[in-house]
Write an enzyme that holds these catalytic residues in place. Structure first.
Site, PDB file in Angstrom:
ATOM      1  CG  ASP A  29      52.518  45.083  44.694  1.00  0.00           C
ATOM      2  OD1 ASP A  29      52.703  46.076  45.189  1.00  0.00           O
ATOM      3  OD2 ASP A  29      53.263  44.044  44.030  1.00  0.00           O
ATOM      4  N   GLY A 227      50.521  35.954  31.339  1.00  0.00           N
ATOM      5  CA  GLY A 227      49.737  36.897  29.869  1.00  0.00           C
ATOM      6  C   GLY A 227      48.497  36.583  29.423  1.00  0.00           C
ATOM      7  N   GLY A 257      48.391  41.581  36.449  1.00  0.00           N
ATOM      8  CA  GLY A 257      48.892  40.939  37.576  1.00  0.00           C
ATOM      9  C   GLY A 257      47.982  41.106  38.650  1.00  0.00           C
ATOM     10  CG  ASP A 258      48.954  44.559  40.680  1.00  0.00           C
ATOM     11  OD1 ASP A 258      50.009  43.669  40.770  1.00  0.00           O
ATOM     12  OD2 ASP A 258      49.291  45.426  39.859  1.00  0.00           O
TER      13      ASP A 258
END
Ligand code: ADP
Length: 307
Positions: A29, A227, A257-258
């Protein structure tokens, strides 16, 4: 030049290709965030803080960091250790599952390399980023070293950024994760959670409970990813919920997300507003999920950047 340090574990990734062959790449991540931040904002100095082994696989991994223009001054070598590994399997319905071999990985040793010189170097950064995964990877006995380091950085004026990225299997139980996360929430200036982090750990699934919870922790800048729906932003100056334009043809949401975090933090480091930085994060993430794997090939990304 603005400078950020990211602490985490980069793993060897094995994924299946048609014909049964395995493709090997590198991901994790904090590393994914570093890669996208640098690809979007080449003028920011991006440094990865981790430990690898002394083996050939580790050498290749460091070479790939360098090829992404990521600073490796704080990539340490642990004797008799090797990088962690994970494999992505896809079933007949296209559902992906992940199997990890990371319990003894080199990255767990990172805090053993924290010397006065390392602290001095980290103090020169504008931002220090870590995630709940970075935290879980640190050997439990070394966690106090990490928190002392965070205190020092914060007192020096380095901004602390945290994404909880809760992964149940990496913690003994929820209580252990919550204790560590509470410390992170209190320390962090910028928190970048996903809604699911709170749902899984605290049972909150609505924004108002999350807002109340975070309000109690004195977080300066809170950016909640939800999201394809929206991004909720709260800072001293403003509260806003920014709509996301859903993309069609999503192939793989790994690293959504990363990559958002990379785009967002890079934009903030370059002085953009919260709303404009969310737009950068969302644009990168919306592109990344149209491609398989955590890291989109550089050539493909270059075309995206030129648009
Ligand atoms: P996480 O990977 O942390 O669970 P999310 O699923 O919330 O994160 O996604 C992170 C970001 O990726 C979102 O804030 C959004 O910008 C982008 N994103 C995710 N899914 C979509 C989608 N279907 N269409 C457009 N953007 C998306």
């Amino acid at each position: 030049m603005r400078r950020i340090y990211l602490l985490g574990e980069c793993m060897v990734e094995l994924s299946q290709t048609s014909g049964g062959l395995l493709k090997q790449s590198y991901a994790g991540d904090a590393y994914n965030t570093a890669v996208y931040l640098k690809r979007m904002f080449s003028e920011v100095q991006v440094n990865f803080f981790t430990t690898v082994g002394e083996d050939q696989l580790s050498d290749n991994m460091v070479t790939s960091f360098e090829s992404e223009q990521i600073g490796t001054d704080l990539v340490f070598r642990a004797k008799d250790k090797a990088p962690g590994l994970y494999m992505i399997d896809t079933d007949d319905d296209g559902e992906r599952s992940f199997t990890y071999w990371r319990e003894c990985s080199a990255a767990r040793q990172a805090m053993q390399f924290v010397t006065a010189e390392v602290v001095g170097q980290l103090c020169m950064g504008d931002v220090f980023f870590f995630s709940g995964i970075s935290l879980a990877v640190i050997e439990p006995n070394d966690r106090e070293i990490f928190w002392l380091l965070m205190r020092k950085l914060k007192d020096t004026g380095v901004k602390i950024a945290f994404d909880p990225n809760y992964r149940a299997r990496m913690w003994k139980d929820k209580t252990e994760a919550k204790i560590q996360f509470e410390r992170a929430f209190r320390m962090a200036d910028l928190v970048l959670p996903g809604i699911e982090d709170f749902t899984q750990l605290y049972g909150f699934d609505d924004l108002s409970s999350i807002k109340k919870f975070c309000g109690a922790h004195g977080i300066d800048e809170l950016i909640i990813k939800n999201g394809a729906k929206s991004v909720y932003c709260m800072s001293e100056q403003q509260v806003q919920e920014i709509e996301i334009s859903p993309v069609s043809g999503v192939v793989d949401t790994t690293s959504a997300g990363d990559s958002f975090n990379g785009g967002y933090m890079g934009a903030r480091l370059q002085g953009l507003s919260i709303a404009d930085s969310v737009a950068v994060g969302a644009t990168v993430a919306g592109f990344v999920i149209l491609h398989p794997g955590a890291i989109v090939p550089n050539q493909t990304f270059t075309k995206f950047n030129e648009q």
